[in-house]
Design an enzyme around this catalytic site. Structure first.
Site, PDB file in Angstrom:
ATOM      1  N   ASP A   1       0.849  -1.201   0.000  1.00  0.00           N
ATOM      2  CA  ASP A   1       0.000   0.000   0.000  1.00  0.00           C
ATOM      3  C   ASP A   1       0.882   1.248   0.000  1.00  0.00           C
ATOM      4  OD1 ASP A   1       0.824   0.402   2.621  1.00  0.00           O
ATOM      5  OD2 ASP A   1      -1.164   0.116   3.519  1.00  0.00           O
TER       6      ASP A   1
ATOM      7  N   CYS B   1       2.449  -3.709   4.122  1.00  0.00           N
ATOM      8  CA  CYS B   1       1.662  -2.513   4.442  1.00  0.00           C
ATOM      9  C   CYS B   1       2.313  -1.883   5.668  1.00  0.00           C
ATOM     10  CB  CYS B   1       0.181  -2.842   4.627  1.00  0.00           C
ATOM     11  SG  CYS B   1      -0.213  -3.885   6.036  1.00  0.00           S
TER      12      CYS B   1
ATOM     13  N   THR C   1       1.818  -2.244   8.958  1.00  0.00           N
ATOM     14  CA  THR C   1       2.145  -3.246   9.979  1.00  0.00           C
ATOM     15  C   THR C   1       2.396  -4.630   9.392  1.00  0.00           C
ATOM     16  OG1 THR C   1      -0.191  -3.787  10.223  1.00  0.00           O
ATOM     17  CG2 THR C   1       0.705  -2.096  11.719  1.00  0.00           C
TER      18      THR C   1
ATOM     19  N   HIS D   1       8.266 -25.190   8.110  1.00  0.00           N
ATOM     20  CA  HIS D   1       7.194 -25.925   8.793  1.00  0.00           C
ATOM     21  C   HIS D   1       5.800 -25.635   8.245  1.00  0.00           C
ATOM     22  CE1 HIS D   1       9.635 -26.786  12.732  1.00  0.00           C
ATOM     23  NE2 HIS D   1      10.262 -27.186  11.633  1.00  0.00           N
TER      24      HIS D   1
ATOM     25  N   HIS E   1       5.023 -32.041   8.938  1.00  0.00           N
ATOM     26  CA  HIS E   1       4.578 -30.666   8.664  1.00  0.00           C
ATOM     27  C   HIS E   1       3.586 -30.633   7.504  1.00  0.00           C
ATOM     28  CE1 HIS E   1       7.461 -29.399  11.577  1.00  0.00           C
ATOM     29  NE2 HIS E   1       8.443 -29.980  10.912  1.00  0.00           N
TER      30      HIS E   1
HETATM   31  C1  RB5 Z   1      -2.514   2.388   6.596  1.00  0.00           C
HETATM   32  O1  RB5 Z   1      -2.633   3.532   7.367  1.00  0.00           O
HETATM   33  C2  RB5 Z   1      -2.390   1.174   7.495  1.00  0.00           C
HETATM   34  O2  RB5 Z   1      -3.593   0.936   8.159  1.00  0.00           O
HETATM   35  C3  RB5 Z   1      -1.982  -0.035   6.678  1.00  0.00           C
HETATM   36  O3  RB5 Z   1      -0.788   0.212   6.029  1.00  0.00           O
HETATM   37  C4  RB5 Z   1      -1.735  -1.304   7.462  1.00  0.00           C
HETATM   38  O4  RB5 Z   1      -0.846  -1.095   8.513  1.00  0.00           O
HETATM   39  C5  RB5 Z   1      -2.921  -2.054   7.883  1.00  0.00           C
HETATM   40  O5  RB5 Z   1      -2.852  -3.134   8.478  1.00  0.00           O
END
Ligand code: RB5
Length: 148
Positions: free
Chosen positions: A8, A66, A68, A99, A134
């Site tokens: 993203d 993204c 996180t 695994h 596995h």
């Molecule tokens: C974008 O602000 C953020 O929500 C996205 O990049 C991600 O971390 C979502 O899980």
């Protein structure tokens, strides 16, 4: 070997650095399924695109990024046949191949520094699925999809 990559808006330059690292280190082709704009972009779009590419065999494996790594991994894991692992360090990335036979690696551009991310990618790309017990467990995971 072809690697799909999706991202993203939080991970545009980061994605480019990871793609370059994969090309330079392994000589693999990297196919872009993410955005190249820093305008807000909904991560499920990129997650679904890279996951479908893995599922359909357009690419062998995928990388999803993204902020996180969580949202895009959740989207990837909604596609049948996908086992997407979110990793913040190389040990889990390696074990997710050995695994769990993960076929997409996810991480967070706002969580993991770029040099650590390259180490995570290296651990993941160089590990091999061990099969055996596995395989049975992975088959059990995939059977859950068929029960839905
Ligand atoms: C974008 O602000 C953020 O929500 C996205 O990049 C991600 O971390 C979502 O899980």
């Amino acid at each position: 070997m072809k690697i799909g990559i999706g991202n993203d808006h939080t991970a545009v330059e980061y994605k480019q650095a990871i793609a370059q690292h994969i090309r330079d280190t392994y000589g693999y082709e990297v196919v872009n399924y993410g955005t190249d704009s820093t305008e807000s972009f909904d991560y499920p779009i990129a997650g679904e695109a890279v996951a479908n590419a893995v599922k359909n065999g357009e690419v062998d494996l995928g990388v999803a990024i993204c902020g996180t790594g969580i949202g895009i991994s959740l989207a990837c894991n909604k596609v049948h046949g996908i086992r997407c692992a979110v990793c913040s360090e190389p040990y889990s990335a390696q074990l997710s191949r050995r695994h769990n036979n993960s076929n997409i690696l996810a991480f967070g551009a706002r969580v993991v520094g770029i040099e650590m991310a390259k180490m995570i990618v290296d651990a993941w790309l160089t590990a091999k699925f061990e099969g055996g017990r596995h395989q049975r467990r992975v088959d059990m995971i995939m059977a859950i999809e068929d029960k839905q």
